[in-house]
Design a protein around this motif. Structure first.
Motif, PDB file in Angstrom:
ATOM      1  N   THR A  53     -23.213  16.000  13.970  1.00 19.81           N
ATOM      2  CA  THR A  53     -23.253  14.560  13.707  1.00 19.81           C
ATOM      3  C   THR A  53     -21.907  13.911  14.029  1.00 19.81           C
ATOM      4  OG1 THR A  53     -24.892  14.902  11.970  1.00 19.81           O
ATOM      5  CG2 THR A  53     -23.702  12.812  11.943  1.00 19.81           C
ATOM      6  N   VAL A  54     -20.816  14.552  13.600  1.00 18.07           N
ATOM      7  CA  VAL A  54     -19.481  14.009  13.867  1.00 18.07           C
ATOM      8  C   VAL A  54     -19.226  13.943  15.373  1.00 18.07           C
ATOM      9  CG1 VAL A  54     -17.015  14.486  13.616  1.00 18.07           C
ATOM     10  CG2 VAL A  54     -18.522  14.661  11.641  1.00 18.07           C
ATOM     11  N   LEU A  55     -19.570  14.994  16.095  1.00 20.06           N
ATOM     12  CA  LEU A  55     -19.351  14.994  17.547  1.00 20.06           C
ATOM     13  C   LEU A  55     -20.206  13.945  18.253  1.00 20.06           C
ATOM     14  CD1 LEU A  55     -19.012  18.809  18.326  1.00 20.06           C
ATOM     15  CD2 LEU A  55     -17.219  17.071  18.356  1.00 20.06           C
ATOM     16  N   LEU A  56     -21.441  13.757  17.800  1.00 17.77           N
ATOM     17  CA  LEU A  56     -22.285  12.718  18.399  1.00 17.77           C
ATOM     18  C   LEU A  56     -21.720  11.320  18.134  1.00 17.77           C
ATOM     19  CD1 LEU A  56     -25.904  14.015  17.734  1.00 17.77           C
ATOM     20  CD2 LEU A  56     -24.792  13.688  19.937  1.00 17.77           C
ATOM     21  N   ILE A  79     -20.711  14.713  23.680  1.00 16.81           N
ATOM     22  CA  ILE A  79     -22.096  14.368  23.336  1.00 16.81           C
ATOM     23  C   ILE A  79     -23.014  15.582  23.480  1.00 16.81           C
ATOM     24  CG2 ILE A  79     -24.096  13.018  24.105  1.00 16.81           C
ATOM     25  CD1 ILE A  79     -22.183  10.712  24.641  1.00 16.81           C
ATOM     26  N   ILE A  80     -22.858  16.338  24.563  1.00 15.17           N
ATOM     27  CA  ILE A  80     -23.711  17.517  24.781  1.00 15.17           C
ATOM     28  C   ILE A  80     -23.453  18.579  23.721  1.00 15.17           C
ATOM     29  CG2 ILE A  80     -24.161  19.442  26.366  1.00 15.17           C
ATOM     30  CD1 ILE A  80     -23.736  17.403  28.658  1.00 15.17           C
ATOM     31  N   LEU A  81     -22.193  18.850  23.436  1.00 15.37           N
ATOM     32  CA  LEU A  81     -21.862  19.830  22.395  1.00 15.37           C
ATOM     33  C   LEU A  81     -22.367  19.368  21.034  1.00 15.37           C
ATOM     34  CD1 LEU A  81     -20.481  22.513  21.862  1.00 15.37           C
ATOM     35  CD2 LEU A  81     -18.353  21.278  21.501  1.00 15.37           C
ATOM     36  N   GLY A  82     -22.248  18.076  20.753  1.00 18.37           N
ATOM     37  CA  GLY A  82     -22.765  17.532  19.498  1.00 18.37           C
ATOM     38  C   GLY A  82     -24.269  17.690  19.383  1.00 18.37           C
ATOM     39  N   ALA A  83     -24.981  17.448  20.488  1.00 13.12           N
ATOM     40  CA  ALA A  83     -26.438  17.594  20.468  1.00 13.12           C
ATOM     41  C   ALA A  83     -26.849  19.046  20.291  1.00 13.12           C
ATOM     42  CB  ALA A  83     -27.039  17.029  21.748  1.00 13.12           C
ATOM     43  N   ILE A  84     -26.108  19.963  20.942  1.00 14.13           N
ATOM     44  CA  ILE A  84     -26.417  21.392  20.820  1.00 14.13           C
ATOM     45  C   ILE A  84     -26.236  21.870  19.377  1.00 14.13           C
ATOM     46  CG2 ILE A  84     -25.560  23.692  21.458  1.00 14.13           C
ATOM     47  CD1 ILE A  84     -25.130  22.587  24.278  1.00 14.13           C
ATOM     48  N   MET A  85     -25.293  21.300  18.674  1.00 15.57           N
ATOM     49  CA  MET A  85     -25.067  21.686  17.280  1.00 15.57           C
ATOM     50  C   MET A  85     -25.978  20.913  16.324  1.00 15.57           C
ATOM     51  SD  MET A  85     -20.957  21.988  17.337  1.00 15.57           S
ATOM     52  CE  MET A  85     -20.732  22.945  15.870  1.00 15.57           C
ATOM     53  N   PHE A  86     -26.249  19.651  16.626  1.00 17.94           N
ATOM     54  CA  PHE A  86     -27.017  18.796  15.721  1.00 17.94           C
ATOM     55  C   PHE A  86     -28.485  19.209  15.628  1.00 17.94           C
ATOM     56  CE2 PHE A  86     -29.786  15.117  15.098  1.00 17.94           C
ATOM     57  CZ  PHE A  86     -29.315  14.643  13.891  1.00 17.94           C
ATOM     58  N   ILE A  87     -29.110  19.501  16.753  1.00 17.76           N
ATOM     59  CA  ILE A  87     -30.562  19.733  16.772  1.00 17.76           C
ATOM     60  C   ILE A  87     -30.978  20.931  15.908  1.00 17.76           C
ATOM     61  CG2 ILE A  87     -32.520  20.322  18.259  1.00 17.76           C
ATOM     62  CD1 ILE A  87     -31.201  18.501  20.391  1.00 17.76           C
ATOM     63  N   PRO A  88     -30.424  22.135  16.098  1.00 18.91           N
ATOM     64  CA  PRO A  88     -30.859  23.229  15.223  1.00 18.91           C
ATOM     65  C   PRO A  88     -30.395  23.044  13.777  1.00 18.91           C
ATOM     66  CG  PRO A  88     -29.165  23.998  16.717  1.00 18.91           C
ATOM     67  CD  PRO A  88     -29.508  22.608  17.127  1.00 18.91           C
ATOM     68  N   GLY A  89     -29.230  22.434  13.590  1.00 13.20           N
ATOM     69  CA  GLY A  89     -28.752  22.191  12.230  1.00 13.20           C
ATOM     70  C   GLY A  89     -29.673  21.259  11.474  1.00 13.20           C
ATOM     71  N   ALA A  90     -30.074  20.161  12.100  1.00 15.10           N
ATOM     72  CA  ALA A  90     -30.967  19.199  11.455  1.00 15.10           C
ATOM     73  C   ALA A  90     -32.334  19.820  11.179  1.00 15.10           C
ATOM     74  CB  ALA A  90     -31.109  17.962  12.331  1.00 15.10           C
ATOM     75  N   TYR A  91     -32.822  20.620  12.110  1.00 11.54           N
ATOM     76  CA  TYR A  91     -34.132  21.258  11.943  1.00 11.54           C
ATOM     77  C   TYR A  91     -34.139  22.195  10.735  1.00 11.54           C
ATOM     78  CZ  TYR A  91     -38.134  24.248  12.902  1.00 11.54           C
ATOM     79  OH  TYR A  91     -39.294  24.960  12.787  1.00 11.54           O
ATOM     80  N   HIS A  92     -33.138  23.054  10.624  1.00 11.37           N
ATOM     81  CA  HIS A  92     -33.117  24.021   9.533  1.00 11.37           C
ATOM     82  C   HIS A  92     -32.750  23.390   8.193  1.00 11.37           C
ATOM     83  CE1 HIS A  92     -33.103  26.922  12.899  1.00 11.37           C
ATOM     84  NE2 HIS A  92     -33.852  27.606  12.049  1.00 11.37           N
ATOM     85  N   VAL A  93     -31.953  22.344   8.201  1.00 13.51           N
ATOM     86  CA  VAL A  93     -31.674  21.627   6.948  1.00 13.51           C
ATOM     87  C   VAL A  93     -32.949  20.939   6.461  1.00 13.51           C
ATOM     88  CG1 VAL A  93     -30.433  19.651   5.976  1.00 13.51           C
ATOM     89  CG2 VAL A  93     -29.202  21.349   7.299  1.00 13.51           C
ATOM     90  N   ARG A  94     -33.732  20.397   7.386  1.00 10.54           N
ATOM     91  CA  ARG A  94     -35.009  19.775   7.008  1.00 10.54           C
ATOM     92  C   ARG A  94     -35.966  20.811   6.428  1.00 10.54           C
ATOM     93  NH1 ARG A  94     -40.146  18.823   9.456  1.00 10.54           N
ATOM     94  NH2 ARG A  94     -39.488  20.169  11.152  1.00 10.54           N
ATOM     95  N   LEU A  95     -36.045  21.986   7.048  1.00  6.81           N
ATOM     96  CA  LEU A  95     -36.889  23.049   6.508  1.00  6.81           C
ATOM     97  C   LEU A  95     -36.451  23.444   5.102  1.00  6.81           C
ATOM     98  CD1 LEU A  95     -37.414  25.586   9.451  1.00  6.81           C
ATOM     99  CD2 LEU A  95     -39.092  24.079   8.433  1.00  6.81           C
ATOM    100  N   ALA A  96     -35.151  23.574   4.893  1.00  3.53           N
ATOM    101  CA  ALA A  96     -34.633  23.950   3.582  1.00  3.53           C
ATOM    102  C   ALA A  96     -34.940  22.883   2.536  1.00  3.53           C
ATOM    103  CB  ALA A  96     -33.132  24.213   3.663  1.00  3.53           C
ATOM    104  N   CYS A  97     -34.804  21.623   2.901  1.00  4.60           N
ATOM    105  CA  CYS A  97     -35.102  20.533   1.957  1.00  4.60           C
ATOM    106  C   CYS A  97     -36.586  20.517   1.593  1.00  4.60           C
ATOM    107  CB  CYS A  97     -34.685  19.194   2.542  1.00  4.60           C
ATOM    108  SG  CYS A  97     -32.917  18.955   2.612  1.00  4.60           S
TER     109      CYS A  97
END
Length: 116
Positions: A53-56, A79-97
């Motif tokens: 999120t910070v990198l994006l 932007i590319i590095l931020g997206a590569i980190m954001f997408i799996p992080g957001a997906y797994h945080v959503r699953l955990a929530c």
């Protein structure tokens, strides 16, 4: 032993049959154990989500010109590095929530664990 009357008025003796068959199963083996929460995987997903999120945000600020143009060559890699980190992080945080809240179809088993 119980007695009852059938339709014709006669008394009928009956008793409940007992089941003495032991099939080797107990009720506890069919119950699910409490879920094991993968704290390490959830913390890694949270770190990926925050850093992505910070990198994006930084990449977006570079792209729009909010941050000085002398750093313009770093815009797309950030932007590319931020997206590569954001997408799996957001997906797994959503699953955990969703697993934490107990929504149907979501469990901690969906989050991969790190075996040491």
């Amino acid at each position: 032993m119980r007695r009852s009357r059938n339709g014709s008025g006669e008394e009928v003796k009956y008793h409940k049959l007992r089941r003495n068959v032991d099939d080797g199963f107990i009720d506890l083996q069919f119950q699910r154990p409490p879920p094991k929460i993968p704290y390490k995987a959830i913390s890694l997903a949270t770190v990926l989500f925050v850093i992505g999120t910070v990198l994006l945000v930084i990449g977006s600020m570079l792209l729009t010109g909010y941050i000085d143009a002398k750093y313009g060559d770093r815009t797309w890699p950030v932007i590319i590095l931020g997206a590569i980190m954001f997408i799996p992080g957001a997906y797994h945080v959503r699953l955990a929530c969703y697993a934490y809240k107990g929504y149907d179809g979501y469990s901690y088993d969906d989050i991969p664990e790190f075996d040491e």
